[in-house]
Design an enzyme around this catalytic site. Sequence first.
Site, PDB file in Angstrom:
ATOM      1  CG  ASP A 104      37.228 -31.875  -5.345  1.00 16.61           C
ATOM      2  OD1 ASP A 104      36.809 -33.000  -5.637  1.00 16.61           O
ATOM      3  OD2 ASP A 104      36.658 -31.098  -4.550  1.00 16.61           O
TER       4      ASP A 104
ATOM      5  CG  ASP B  99      38.983 -24.479  -7.113  1.00  5.81           C
ATOM      6  OD1 ASP B  99      37.822 -24.081  -6.969  1.00  5.81           O
ATOM      7  OD2 ASP B  99      39.280 -25.498  -7.770  1.00  5.81           O
TER       8      ASP B  99
ATOM      9  CD  GLU C 203      35.623 -27.224  -1.890  1.00  5.48           C
ATOM     10  OE1 GLU C 203      34.417 -27.284  -1.692  1.00  5.48           O
ATOM     11  OE2 GLU C 203      36.121 -27.043  -3.001  1.00  5.48           O
ATOM     12  CD  GLU C 204      39.736 -25.563  -3.005  1.00  8.37           C
ATOM     13  OE1 GLU C 204      40.643 -26.406  -3.072  1.00  8.37           O
ATOM     14  OE2 GLU C 204      38.626 -25.710  -3.561  1.00  8.37           O
TER      15      GLU C 204
ATOM     16  CG  ASP D 203      32.862 -24.432  -1.922  1.00  6.76           C
ATOM     17  OD1 ASP D 203      33.889 -24.088  -2.548  1.00  6.76           O
ATOM     18  OD2 ASP D 203      32.030 -25.234  -2.361  1.00  6.76           O
TER      19      ASP D 203
ATOM     20  CG  LEU E 151      35.169 -20.825  -7.775  1.00  3.69           C
ATOM     21  CD1 LEU E 151      34.650 -19.400  -7.706  1.00  3.69           C
ATOM     22  CD2 LEU E 151      36.377 -20.895  -8.689  1.00  3.69           C
ATOM     23  CG  ASP E 152      29.323 -24.837  -4.902  1.00  5.07           C
ATOM     24  OD1 ASP E 152      29.697 -25.934  -4.467  1.00  5.07           O
ATOM     25  OD2 ASP E 152      28.254 -24.682  -5.519  1.00  5.07           O
TER      26      ASP E 152
ATOM     27  CD  GLU F 278      30.502 -28.343  -1.123  1.00  8.48           C
ATOM     28  OE1 GLU F 278      30.935 -27.951  -2.207  1.00  8.48           O
ATOM     29  OE2 GLU F 278      30.529 -29.559  -0.801  1.00  8.48           O
TER      30      GLU F 278
HETATM   31  P1  AHG Z   1      33.128 -27.667  -5.787  1.00  6.63           P
HETATM   32  O1  AHG Z   1      33.135 -26.965  -7.089  1.00  6.63           O
HETATM   33  O2  AHG Z   1      33.257 -26.744  -4.592  1.00  6.63           O
HETATM   34  O3  AHG Z   1      34.081 -28.824  -5.722  1.00  6.63           O
HETATM   35  O4  AHG Z   1      31.662 -28.277  -5.526  1.00  6.63           O
HETATM   36  C1  AHG Z   1      31.021 -29.041  -6.510  1.00  6.63           C
HETATM   37  C2  AHG Z   1      29.883 -29.753  -5.865  1.00  6.63           C
HETATM   38  C3  AHG Z   1      28.552 -29.025  -5.870  1.00  6.63           C
HETATM   39  O5  AHG Z   1      28.585 -27.707  -6.174  1.00  6.63           O
HETATM   40  C4  AHG Z   1      27.734 -29.742  -6.899  1.00  6.63           C
HETATM   41  O6  AHG Z   1      26.418 -29.805  -6.537  1.00  6.63           O
HETATM   42  C5  AHG Z   1      28.371 -31.075  -6.990  1.00  6.63           C
HETATM   43  O7  AHG Z   1      29.688 -30.948  -6.584  1.00  6.63           O
HETATM   44  C6  AHG Z   1      28.305 -31.600  -8.388  1.00  6.63           C
HETATM   45  O8  AHG Z   1      28.767 -32.871  -8.399  1.00  6.63           O
HETATM   46  P2  AHG Z   1      28.413 -33.866  -9.610  1.00  6.63           P
HETATM   47  O9  AHG Z   1      29.201 -33.348 -10.778  1.00  6.63           O
HETATM   48  O10 AHG Z   1      28.886 -35.199  -9.090  1.00  6.63           O
HETATM   49  O11 AHG Z   1      26.931 -33.823  -9.832  1.00  6.63           O
HETATM   50 MN    MN Z   2      31.418 -26.781  -3.554  1.00  7.35          MN
HETATM   51 MN    MN Z   3      34.854 -25.307  -4.144  1.00  3.13          MN
END
Ligand code: AHG
Ligand code: MN
Ligand code: MN
Length: 281
Positions: A35, A41, A64-65, A83, A85-86, A226
Amino acid sequence: MDEIFDYIKKAVLSISNELKFPDTSYNQSQNKTGDTQLKFDVISDEIITNTLSKCPNIKALISEEKDESLILNEEATYIVAYDPLDGSSLMDVNFAIGSIFAIYEKKAQAKCLKAAIYSIYGPRLELVICKDCVNLYRLNKENEFIFVKKLIMQEKGKINATGGTQKNWDEKHAKFIKGLFDDGYRLRYSGAMVSDMHQILCKGGGLFSYPATKNSVNGKLRAFFEVFPFAYITEKAGGKTSNGLNESLLDLEFDNIHATTPCFFGSKYEINALLKAYNER
Ligand code: AHG
Ligand code: MN
Ligand code: MN
């Protein structure tokens, strides 16, 4: 362990304050799961690292980071995976996002989980702390987290939070999800696992799924910070979890700290329906 909870409370309060006037732009860097990192983040990760580093009971941090675990005190008992920042892709649209923490004893494995916590940065700052039961707290004007209620999952819910891009679902998964909608379930999906799971827990049931897809055969969501913490919380609230084959996500073991897995969290009814749909010939 209560001492660790206190440091986590300090960290989430700082993140919540920083979120009032945030920098929502991206860095050039990527994290271990590929990502692109937002500046926020990285800021949230630094706040948590700096705050939790002061706690003498923590052996190591897994973020995560961060590519590798960070050893703090070899003599200490607990490993905290988080994590920072989710739902960070929702920063620009001002949706509720959160932080997720898993507290492992001695070893980072699901069987060693002793507590799980998440925060929600929404219109209010809320914190859910789960050791033996799932307790919801809300920040008051004096900056204290006040107990609101215990979160419990009923036998069957009404919400269907469907992760993953539909064109990449396999037929079995598409059929199962459609079956729930045909049964009267309502779509509720924001794109932040913390918010989507929080809604299911507060409303007392439903299903959150992030399946294996054609482009991500091991799913998207990350086991240690997560999937395991939310599996722990779901099961302590009286719900059930699965990867589509097993009877609990907490039976899984991984060596790679950034491992991902297909995952399903829900009331008992929906997870039993999933196991039937996924495993019938
Ligand atoms: P993060 O922001 O820590 O990368 O996590 C995002 C995760 C989770 O929170 C969420 O349910 C999912 O990614 C969403 O993914 P899609 O956009 O593919 O649905
Ligand atoms: Mn997340
Ligand atoms: Mn995150």
